[in-house]
Design a protein around this motif. Structure first.
Motif, PDB file in Angstrom:
ATOM      1  N   THR A 115      -3.444   1.408   6.648  1.00 44.85           N
ATOM      2  CA  THR A 115      -2.586   2.158   8.421  1.00 44.85           C
ATOM      3  C   THR A 115      -1.805   1.139   9.140  1.00 44.85           C
ATOM      4  O   THR A 115      -0.753   1.909   9.903  1.00 44.85           O
ATOM      5  CB  THR A 115      -4.248   1.881   8.542  1.00 44.85           C
ATOM      6  OG1 THR A 115      -5.438   2.796   8.574  1.00 44.85           O
ATOM      7  CG2 THR A 115      -4.165   2.323  10.978  1.00 44.85           C
ATOM      8  N   CYS A 116      -2.436   0.021   8.896  1.00 40.66           N
ATOM      9  CA  CYS A 116      -0.614  -0.334   9.191  1.00 40.66           C
ATOM     10  C   CYS A 116      -0.131  -1.427   7.903  1.00 40.66           C
ATOM     11  O   CYS A 116       0.160  -2.253   7.648  1.00 40.66           O
ATOM     12  CB  CYS A 116      -1.302  -1.727   9.620  1.00 40.66           C
ATOM     13  SG  CYS A 116      -2.929  -1.748  10.926  1.00 40.66           S
ATOM     14  N   PRO A 117       1.048  -0.792   8.084  1.00 36.67           N
ATOM     15  CA  PRO A 117       2.273  -1.027   6.710  1.00 36.67           C
ATOM     16  C   PRO A 117       2.345  -2.165   6.459  1.00 36.67           C
ATOM     17  O   PRO A 117       3.525  -3.008   5.630  1.00 36.67           O
ATOM     18  CB  PRO A 117       3.004   0.415   6.712  1.00 36.67           C
ATOM     19  CG  PRO A 117       2.979   0.863   8.206  1.00 36.67           C
ATOM     20  CD  PRO A 117       1.848   0.012   8.029  1.00 36.67           C
ATOM     21  N   TRP A 118       2.432  -3.165   8.145  1.00 35.79           N
ATOM     22  CA  TRP A 118       3.428  -4.211   8.178  1.00 35.79           C
ATOM     23  C   TRP A 118       1.841  -4.978   7.048  1.00 35.79           C
ATOM     24  O   TRP A 118       2.428  -6.262   6.878  1.00 35.79           O
ATOM     25  CB  TRP A 118       3.740  -4.657   9.777  1.00 35.79           C
ATOM     26  CG  TRP A 118       2.269  -4.448  10.534  1.00 35.79           C
ATOM     27  CD1 TRP A 118       1.245  -5.536  10.640  1.00 35.79           C
ATOM     28  CD2 TRP A 118       1.737  -3.583  11.429  1.00 35.79           C
ATOM     29  NE1 TRP A 118       0.219  -4.733  11.337  1.00 35.79           N
ATOM     30  CE2 TRP A 118       0.407  -3.687  11.921  1.00 35.79           C
ATOM     31  CE3 TRP A 118       2.514  -2.276  11.627  1.00 35.79           C
ATOM     32  CZ2 TRP A 118      -0.391  -2.531  12.691  1.00 35.79           C
ATOM     33  CZ3 TRP A 118       1.979  -1.390  12.405  1.00 35.79           C
ATOM     34  CH2 TRP A 118       0.576  -1.738  12.387  1.00 35.79           C
ATOM     35  N   ASN A 119       0.384  -5.024   7.129  1.00 36.83           N
ATOM     36  CA  ASN A 119       0.424  -6.099   6.700  1.00 36.83           C
ATOM     37  C   ASN A 119       0.026  -5.394   4.781  1.00 36.83           C
ATOM     38  O   ASN A 119      -0.203  -6.406   3.894  1.00 36.83           O
ATOM     39  CB  ASN A 119      -1.330  -5.433   6.795  1.00 36.83           C
ATOM     40  CG  ASN A 119      -1.938  -6.155   7.936  1.00 36.83           C
ATOM     41  OD1 ASN A 119      -1.301  -6.718   8.367  1.00 36.83           O
ATOM     42  ND2 ASN A 119      -2.722  -5.020   9.238  1.00 36.83           N
TER      43      ASN A 119
END
Length: 196
Positions: A115-119
């Protein structure tokens, strides 16, 4: 509705909020909040000592409530588990940097997050009782897990060893799971005392 407050030398160390259903002869604890073990034991003793009741029910109690060990016949206690607190780590390095850890340790954690590609990255965590730093790193991962599994143990509710045994975490360096568990350990289990 009834309220009982436990005080020592004018200082409030706990309270219980409860109701009594006389038709079913049952006392239902809605909230029992204490700051000390003495207050906890005294308020439980008070509730168990109310006359003319057949049963006592306590809603929303912490998973590590020592009540079981206070009972003369622990086999009569029935417990039901419910999940009352959900946690989503939106910014992994910030979340890991902003807590303290039970012991000193350094780990490279590879996180998967759809869901959160920066993670979706590897993060080096250097933490201990005095604080922590967490930042992206190209170093080889000591272990890999999803952001959901990282969140499961973030507050200390779930041991990472159990998640590893369930094949949810991959250990790439021997001892990494043990270190992760030891770092994230907490003295008391997390508990959401209020409904929201």
């Amino acid at each position: 509705m009834f309220y009982v407050v436990y005080q020592v030398d004018g200082r409030t160390d706990g309270y219980v909020r409860y109701r009594i259903d006389h038709s079913q002869r049952r006392l239902t604890i809605l909230e029992l909040i204490t700051a000390t073990d003495e207050a906890h034991a005294a308020l439980w003793r008070f509730c168990m000592g109310v006359d003319l009741l057949d049963s006592l029910e306590a809603l929303n109690r912490p998973s590590d409530d020592p009540l079981l060990w206070m009972l003369a016949d622990p086999g009569r206690l029935r417990r039901e588990s419910q999940i009352a607190l959900w946690l989503r780590l939106v910014d992994v390095p910030a979340a890991l940097s902003q807590r303290r850890y039970a012991r000193e340790g350094k780990l490279v954690i590879e996180v998967r997050d759809s869901t959160c590609p920066w993670n979706n990255s590897r993060f080096q965590l250097d933490g201990g009782p005095d604080g922590a730093q967490c930042r992206s790193t190209p170093a080889s991962a000591d272990l890999s897990l999803s952001v959901a599994d990282l969140a499961s143990g973030y507050l200390g509710a779930t041991g990472y060893r159990a998640l590893h045994s369930a094949s949810r975490i991959q250990e790439h360096r021997p001892g990494a799971i043990r270190l992760l568990d030891e770092m994230f350990a907490t003295e008391i289990a997390p508990w959401c005392a209020h409904h929201f």
